[in-house]
Design an enzyme around this catalytic site. Structure first.
Site, mmCIF file in Angstrom:
data_model
loop_
_atom_site.group_PDB
_atom_site.id
_atom_site.type_symbol
_atom_site.label_atom_id
_atom_site.label_comp_id
_atom_site.label_asym_id
_atom_site.label_seq_id
_atom_site.Cartn_x
_atom_site.Cartn_y
_atom_site.Cartn_z
ATOM 1 N N CYS A 126 0.839 -1.195 0.000
ATOM 2 C CA CYS A 126 0.000 0.000 0.000
ATOM 3 C C CYS A 126 0.879 1.251 0.000
ATOM 4 O O CYS A 126 1.919 1.290 0.650
ATOM 5 C CB CYS A 126 -0.967 0.004 1.178
ATOM 6 S SG CYS A 126 -0.314 0.669 2.708
ATOM 7 N N GLU A 127 0.444 2.212 -0.776
ATOM 8 C CA GLU A 127 1.274 3.406 -0.926
ATOM 9 C C GLU A 127 1.179 4.344 0.274
ATOM 10 O O GLU A 127 1.957 5.272 0.395
ATOM 11 C CB GLU A 127 0.922 4.146 -2.219
ATOM 12 C CG GLU A 127 -0.447 4.783 -2.239
ATOM 13 C CD GLU A 127 -0.743 5.433 -3.579
ATOM 14 O OE1 GLU A 127 -0.056 5.113 -4.558
ATOM 15 O OE2 GLU A 127 -1.664 6.264 -3.628
ATOM 16 N N HIS A 128 0.241 4.089 1.159
ATOM 17 C CA HIS A 128 0.099 4.971 2.319
ATOM 18 C C HIS A 128 1.019 4.585 3.468
ATOM 19 O O HIS A 128 1.456 5.436 4.226
ATOM 20 C CB HIS A 128 -1.360 4.977 2.808
ATOM 21 C CG HIS A 128 -2.310 5.463 1.763
ATOM 22 N ND1 HIS A 128 -3.498 4.832 1.465
ATOM 23 C CD2 HIS A 128 -2.221 6.506 0.905
ATOM 24 C CE1 HIS A 128 -4.101 5.473 0.483
ATOM 25 N NE2 HIS A 128 -3.341 6.489 0.123
ATOM 26 N N HIS A 129 1.266 3.276 3.622
ATOM 27 C CA HIS A 129 2.081 2.817 4.757
ATOM 28 C C HIS A 129 3.269 1.977 4.308
ATOM 29 O O HIS A 129 4.073 1.569 5.132
ATOM 30 C CB HIS A 129 1.217 1.986 5.717
ATOM 31 C CG HIS A 129 -0.010 2.693 6.185
ATOM 32 N ND1 HIS A 129 -1.238 2.561 5.566
ATOM 33 C CD2 HIS A 129 -0.194 3.578 7.206
ATOM 34 C CE1 HIS A 129 -2.135 3.317 6.188
ATOM 35 N NE2 HIS A 129 -1.523 3.952 7.186
ATOM 36 N N GLN A 172 -5.619 -0.552 -3.677
ATOM 37 C CA GLN A 172 -6.313 -1.683 -4.295
ATOM 38 C C GLN A 172 -7.219 -1.248 -5.453
ATOM 39 O O GLN A 172 -7.301 -1.921 -6.475
ATOM 40 C CB GLN A 172 -7.129 -2.401 -3.215
ATOM 41 C CG GLN A 172 -7.772 -3.688 -3.707
ATOM 42 C CD GLN A 172 -8.571 -4.379 -2.610
ATOM 43 O OE1 GLN A 172 -8.284 -4.197 -1.430
ATOM 44 N NE2 GLN A 172 -9.551 -5.162 -2.992
ATOM 45 N N HIS A 180 -5.242 -6.234 4.022
ATOM 46 C CA HIS A 180 -4.216 -5.194 4.133
ATOM 47 C C HIS A 180 -3.531 -5.244 5.486
ATOM 48 O O HIS A 180 -4.192 -5.135 6.519
ATOM 49 C CB HIS A 180 -4.863 -3.809 3.945
ATOM 50 C CG HIS A 180 -5.423 -3.602 2.567
ATOM 51 N ND1 HIS A 180 -4.884 -2.691 1.693
ATOM 52 C CD2 HIS A 180 -6.446 -4.198 1.914
ATOM 53 C CE1 HIS A 180 -5.567 -2.726 0.558
ATOM 54 N NE2 HIS A 180 -6.520 -3.638 0.666
ATOM 55 N N CYS A 214 -1.844 -2.999 6.792
ATOM 56 C CA CYS A 214 -1.989 -1.741 7.525
ATOM 57 C C CYS A 214 -3.296 -1.709 8.315
ATOM 58 O O CYS A 214 -3.416 -0.953 9.277
ATOM 59 C CB CYS A 214 -1.847 -0.528 6.606
ATOM 60 S SG CYS A 214 -3.037 -0.438 5.271
HETATM 61 ZN ZN LIG Z 1 -2.062 1.267 4.063
#
Ligand SMILES: [Zn+2]
Length: 203
Positions: free
Chosen positions: A92-95, A133, A161, A163
């Site tokens: 995931c690009e956020h975490h 996703q 996920h 995260c």
């Molecule tokens: Zn994430």
């Protein structure tokens, strides 16, 4: 002390992604986390993380034309093609934590099909990047639409996920589902229903 002109030179020789050394930054992160990067177990970790991250993002350096490599075939066939349960692992690009799951891909050809083994490779090409996703699902569908030009494409993606599972809400069993429906899969309920029935069919 670097002079202004030195700075300019540094800027010019910024290495490309393939050459840049990530390891020193990982060493720094370990130290910032309160670890001792010099202890035995961690000594080679920065290099390992460097290598792992490059593999997990190798999709950026893949070319769909090379993946296909002539595996497009002209045939008189207009029934739905379904490839179920394609395993994928993404980040995931956020975490920058993994998310993983299964993708189901279908299309209705218009006199042209693609080698079946190429579809999981297209999935990998987009999964091995920093992703969300929803975009992963959309990119797989759109690429198949663009290269095969079929009557329609359907993609369903089920993922879990890290995260969500490991931090914050800690919902270990929650999954996320996304879909992308193009052409006939969007416009014809029967086509979409046939796809969903094939995906839900066990065995
Ligand atoms: Zn994430």
């Amino acid at each position: 002390m670097p002079t202004k002109s030195n700075k300019a030179i540094v800027k010019v020789i910024v290495p490309k992604a393939e050459e840049a050394n990530i390891a020193p930054h990982i060493r720094e992160i370990l130290a910032n986390l309160g670890e001792d990067p010099e202890r035995d177990g961690l000594l080679r970790t920065p290099e390992r993380v460097d290598k792992a991250l490059r593999f997990l993002t190798s999709g950026y350096r893949m070319d769909v034309r090379k993946i296909l490599n002539g595996a497009l075939y002209e045939v008189k066939y207009d029934e739905m093609v379904v490839v179920k349960d394609i395993e994928f692992f993404s980040m995931c690009e956020h975490h920058m934590l993994p998310f993983f799951g299964k993708m189901h891909v279908a299309y209705v050809p218009k006199n042209r099909v693609i080698g079946l083994s190429k579809i999981p490779r297209i999935v990998d090409m987009y999964a091995r990047r920093l992703q969300i996703q929803e975009r992963l699902t959309q990119e797989v569908a759109q690429t198949i639409q663009d290269v095969i030009e079929p009557l329609g494409v359907g993609v369903i993606c089920q993922a879990r996920h890290f995260c969500m599972m490991m931090r914050g809400v800690e919902k270990q069993h929650s999954g996320a589902m996304t879909s992308a429906m193009l052409g006939a899969f969007r416009n014809h309920k029967e086509t979409r229903d046939e796809f969903l029935a094939l995906v839900n069919h066990k065995g």
